[in-house]
Design a protein around this motif. Structure first.
Motif, mmCIF file in Angstrom:
data_model
loop_
_atom_site.group_PDB
_atom_site.id
_atom_site.type_symbol
_atom_site.label_atom_id
_atom_site.label_comp_id
_atom_site.label_asym_id
_atom_site.label_seq_id
_atom_site.Cartn_x
_atom_site.Cartn_y
_atom_site.Cartn_z
ATOM 1 N N UNK A 277 5.117 9.315 -5.934
ATOM 2 C CA UNK A 277 3.382 9.585 -5.966
ATOM 3 C C UNK A 277 3.855 8.046 -4.832
ATOM 4 N N UNK A 278 2.438 7.946 -4.367
ATOM 5 C CA UNK A 278 2.201 6.921 -3.946
ATOM 6 C C UNK A 278 0.807 6.889 -2.900
ATOM 7 N N UNK A 279 0.284 6.335 -2.397
ATOM 8 C CA UNK A 279 -0.789 6.109 -1.833
ATOM 9 C C UNK A 279 -0.786 7.005 -0.503
ATOM 10 N N UNK A 280 -1.991 8.092 -0.271
ATOM 11 C CA UNK A 280 -1.510 8.737 0.431
ATOM 12 C C UNK A 280 -1.028 9.153 1.554
ATOM 13 N N UNK A 281 -1.412 7.629 2.694
ATOM 14 C CA UNK A 281 -1.047 7.298 3.726
ATOM 15 C C UNK A 281 -0.131 6.723 3.656
ATOM 16 N N UNK A 282 0.632 6.317 2.568
ATOM 17 C CA UNK A 282 2.760 5.697 2.562
ATOM 18 C C UNK A 282 3.059 6.354 2.798
ATOM 19 N N UNK B 247 3.325 -0.089 -0.736
ATOM 20 C CA UNK B 247 3.164 -0.072 0.669
ATOM 21 C C UNK B 247 3.818 -0.524 1.968
ATOM 22 N N UNK B 248 5.121 -0.340 1.639
ATOM 23 C CA UNK B 248 5.637 -0.721 2.455
ATOM 24 C C UNK B 248 5.933 0.102 3.730
ATOM 25 N N UNK C 17 -4.962 5.674 -6.692
ATOM 26 C CA UNK C 17 -4.550 6.770 -6.138
ATOM 27 C C UNK C 17 -3.367 7.705 -5.651
ATOM 28 N N UNK C 18 -2.368 7.355 -7.319
ATOM 29 C CA UNK C 18 -1.263 8.050 -7.575
ATOM 30 C C UNK C 18 -1.146 8.230 -9.189
#
Length: 506
Positions: free
Chosen positions: A467-472, A362-363, A263-264
């Motif tokens: 970049x990262x997972x959108x909810x992070x 996902x910290x 997702x990134x």
């Protein structure tokens, strides 16, 4: 939002700063959305990031993958796929939160009834499939697995993680290196609508994610001194900076067979044939960007983007703008890949196809226990390393990301079910514990030329972010790095011998 696709059957698809393992697996996330903004809101300053969180709420989902430490090999393929499906469910729920603000403002129960409960129902189905896949081959699942279906809505002023003041982070040097011990949203339709979340796509970063590095106190501890039996050599491999723009949004380690499993977007150097469907045989035929043609290893990391109002090629793509990863992609001006030794013992050669992921993507959900991000600036690297802040560097200084991978191996496995337990960090004295063997420690240093962001009135202008997972929310602590060891011509033994004999090789 694009769904995960697979070749096989696909259902709906210790210490705060002491990192000990790898990227979090699927199934956990923290979802942020503005519950009160109007659907027609626009942001006249797309390159400004808001720091006001008063109208932001979060949904915290337990990270299922972190709990699955003992999945039988016969079940891992399907379990990995189902964990990828959990990630997609969270991404979909995040998108729904981001696009239903008017309904949320008019109905106090909307989030619970229309987002949280349906999300729980979908997660329950997937978790049931995970349990079935594991138990049908004789494995056991954690007793609390079913309880992990529920996600909780919480206000943004009650974060899940204990962020540290001054962007600090004590560095424990267990291997002689600084290491931790041991398009717009919807393809351009919703830009600016999530302005209270910060960021050009509304999901970060925020002004609070940045700090002037000149105002941070020294926090880098002294290196562990090598003993008589230590291995003091270094081996440098030159693999370029991904100037040929080899990118994808897959993650073959965590989500094999799942398209857009990360997702990134990732930068890739070394092996040139890495995607979700690559196999060990593929790796051996992949070619390499490394000067040493026997180094077919894959080194990959999330790209860094500058959010200055510009976009890049993937602004309307899955893993890019559709999932809140927006802005101009930056290519490092330097990328140093180096293997170093252990201060207390000799090292054994890395096994072929060893997988290691360092850090935690996902910290924002999981807390900082497995964070291994290191952000600094040229001229400050020996004194300040940041984990939960992006540095604002003085003029003439460049941003630096460094990674120090786990350097202790269990001696048997090239991977583990949660991609953590087969490798570990050395302890504070540089020793491998629990019968683990020291291996050459992979270190990476990425340098970026970035115009310093500016903080004004609680906003950051021209922010940059990983970049990262959108909810992070593009938090700096979510930075992570991935590695697959693939060598030919006896290179793995040559690296170990070089390190063990105290030489500097390349």
């Amino acid at each position: 939002m694009g769904r995960n696709t697979r070749k096989r059957r696909t259902p709906l698809a210790t210490k705060a700063m002491a990192a000990s393992a790898a990227l979090a697996l699927g199934g956990g996330g923290l979802i942020w959305a503005n519950f009160y903004a109007s659907a027609h809101e626009t942001n006249s300053a797309q390159n400004s990031t808001k720091a006001s969180w008063g109208q932001v709420a979060t949904i915290s989902c337990p990270d299922v993958g972190q709990q699955l430490s003992n999945v039988p090999g016969q079940a891992r393929t399907e379990v990995d796929g189902e964990l990828g499906n959990l990630d997609s469910q969270i991404t979909d729920a995040y998108q729904r939160l981001a696009t239903t603000r008017s309904a949320q403002a008019q109905d106090a129960n909307y989030v619970q009834n229309s987002i949280l409960q349906p999300l729980k129902d979908r997660r329950t189905v997937i978790i049931g499939r995970i349990r079935l896949e594991i138990t049908r081959v004789g494995g056991q699942t954690p007793r609390n697995l079913d309880a992990m279906a529920s996600c909780t809505g919480i206000p943004a002023n009650q974060p899940n993680t204990g962020q540290q003041n001054n962007g600090g982070g004590q560095q424990q040097n267990g291997g002689g290196q600084q290491n931790n011990g041991a398009g717009q949203q919807n393809g351009g339709q919703n830009a600016g609508q999530q302005q209270n979340n910060g960021g050009q796509a509304g999901n970060g970063p925020a002004a609070a994610d940045f700090v002037d590095i000149t105002k941070v106190q020294r926090n880098v501890a002294a290196k562990v001194r090598a003993g008589r039996g230590g291995s003091t050599g270094t081996f440098l491999t030159q693999c370029g900076v991904n100037a040929n723009k080899n990118h994808n949004t897959d993650n073959v380690i965590v989500a094999p067979g799942v398209t857009n499993g990360a997702h990134h977007l990732h930068d890739y150097v070394g092996n040139q044939k890495i995607n979700a469907f690559a196999s060990n045989d593929t790796f051996l035929q992949g070619g390499t960007s490394c000067r040493n043609r026997n180094d077919l290893s894959s080194y990959y990391w999330p790209v860094v983007r500058v959010q200055d109002g510009t976009q890049d090629f993937d602004q309307n793509a899955d893993g890019g703008g559709k999932e809140g990863n927006v802005g101009r992609i930056l290519t490092p001006v330097q990328a140093q890949i180096k293997y170093v030794g252990n201060p207390r013992s000799k090292v054994v050669a890395m096994p072929q196809f060893l997988r290691i992921i360092t850090g935690d993507a996902k910290t924002t959900t999981n807390g900082l226990a497995n964070a291994n991000a290191h952000w600094s600036c040229t001229g400050f690297e020996n004194s300040v390393q940041l984990t939960d802040k992006y540095p604002i560097c003085p003029q003439g200084s460049n941003v630096v990301r460094t990674f120090a991978f786990q350097s202790c191996w269990d001696g048997q496995n090239i991977d583990s079910a949660n991609h953590r337990t087969h490798v570990a960090f050395a302890d504070a004295g540089g020793n491998c514990q629990n019968g683990f063997k020291a291996i050459p420690q992979l270190t990476m240093r990425l340098v970026y030329k970035i115009n310093p962001p500016t903080l004004q009135n609680g906003q950051v202008k021209n922010a940059y972010a990983v970049d990262g997972f959108p909810e992070q929310l593009h938090k700096p602590a979510t930075d992570h790095d991935d590695f697959i060891s693939v060598t030919t011509g006896g290179l793995a033994n040559k690296i170990a011998n070089c390190v063990n004999t105290g030489r500097q090789c390349q």
